[in-house]
Design a protein around this motif. Structure first.
Motif, PDB file in Angstrom:
ATOM      1  N   GLY A  57       0.781  -1.234   0.000  1.00  0.00           N
ATOM      2  CA  GLY A  57       0.000   0.000   0.000  1.00  0.00           C
ATOM      3  C   GLY A  57       0.808   1.277   0.000  1.00  0.00           C
ATOM      4  O   GLY A  57       0.247   2.367  -0.065  1.00  0.00           O
ATOM      5  N   GLY A  58       2.125   1.156   0.068  1.00  0.00           N
ATOM      6  CA  GLY A  58       2.949   2.358   0.026  1.00  0.00           C
ATOM      7  C   GLY A  58       2.979   2.960  -1.370  1.00  0.00           C
ATOM      8  O   GLY A  58       2.456   2.390  -2.320  1.00  0.00           O
ATOM      9  N   GLY A  59       3.591   4.116  -1.454  1.00  0.00           N
ATOM     10  CA  GLY A  59       3.703   4.763  -2.753  1.00  0.00           C
ATOM     11  C   GLY A  59       4.009   6.238  -2.620  1.00  0.00           C
ATOM     12  O   GLY A  59       4.391   6.714  -1.556  1.00  0.00           O
ATOM     13  N   LEU A  60       3.832   6.928  -3.733  1.00  0.00           N
ATOM     14  CA  LEU A  60       4.065   8.371  -3.787  1.00  0.00           C
ATOM     15  C   LEU A  60       2.726   9.083  -3.694  1.00  0.00           C
ATOM     16  O   LEU A  60       1.782   8.758  -4.438  1.00  0.00           O
ATOM     17  N   VAL A  61       2.652  10.062  -2.813  1.00  0.00           N
ATOM     18  CA  VAL A  61       1.412  10.801  -2.626  1.00  0.00           C
ATOM     19  C   VAL A  61       1.748  12.265  -2.388  1.00  0.00           C
ATOM     20  O   VAL A  61       2.816  12.589  -1.852  1.00  0.00           O
ATOM     21  N   GLN A  62       0.844  13.130  -2.771  1.00  0.00           N
ATOM     22  CA  GLN A  62       1.058  14.559  -2.550  1.00  0.00           C
ATOM     23  C   GLN A  62       0.733  14.923  -1.100  1.00  0.00           C
ATOM     24  O   GLN A  62      -0.052  14.235  -0.441  1.00  0.00           O
ATOM     25  N   PRO A  63       1.308  15.999  -0.618  1.00  0.00           N
ATOM     26  CA  PRO A  63       0.954  16.459   0.735  1.00  0.00           C
ATOM     27  C   PRO A  63      -0.551  16.663   0.866  1.00  0.00           C
ATOM     28  O   PRO A  63      -1.201  17.187  -0.055  1.00  0.00           O
ATOM     29  N   GLY A  64      -1.092  16.220   1.985  1.00  0.00           N
ATOM     30  CA  GLY A  64      -2.529  16.280   2.203  1.00  0.00           C
ATOM     31  C   GLY A  64      -3.269  15.039   1.755  1.00  0.00           C
ATOM     32  O   GLY A  64      -4.463  14.889   2.060  1.00  0.00           O
TER      33      GLY A  64
END
Length: 128
Positions: free
Chosen positions: A8-15
């Motif tokens: 479930g990890g990954g790259l996400v934007q702040p917020g």
């Protein structure tokens, strides 16, 4: 094969939000402390939240309180970490862990020494 597998990890934007899963095979999560830890480059591994086997109480590291939620599904032998309102400082490798002794106390669930079984980790990157 005894293992904990995070996903479930990954790259996400702040917020943004992510939901990590920790699937156990060859061992049960029932009646053991469950912890999520994270480790950023050059930093020590730190407990994020944990859930006690003894009374199902939860503890959260101060910086994630109100944003992260730990849970467990007995029927699926899986633990979860819901992460909301993510910040760049949440960037790290996240690990799940299972306590070494049944009926773990909430007093110990933040200590790395409480845990005998660890997953390999999943990378969480918060960047805009």
């Amino acid at each position: 094969q005894v293992q904990l597998v995070e996903s479930g990890g990954g790259l996400v934007q702040p917020g943004g939000s992510l939901r990590l899963s920790c699937a156990a095979s060859g061992l049960t999560l029932d009646n053991y402390n469950i912890g999520w830890f994270r480790q950023a480059p050059g930093q020590e591994r730190e407990a994020v939240p944990c859930i006690s086997a003894r009374d199902y109480s939860t503890r959260y590291e101060a910086s994630v309180k109100g944003r992260f939620t730990i849970s467990r599904d007995h029927s699926k032998n899986t633990a979860y970490l819901q992460m909301d309102s993510l910040k760049p400082e949440d960037t790290a490798v996240y690990y799940c862990a299972r306590g070494g002794a049944p009926g773990g106390s909430p007093i110990h669930c933040f200590s790395v020494y409480e845990y005998n079984y660890w997953g390999r980790g999943t990378q969480v990157t918060v960047s805009g």
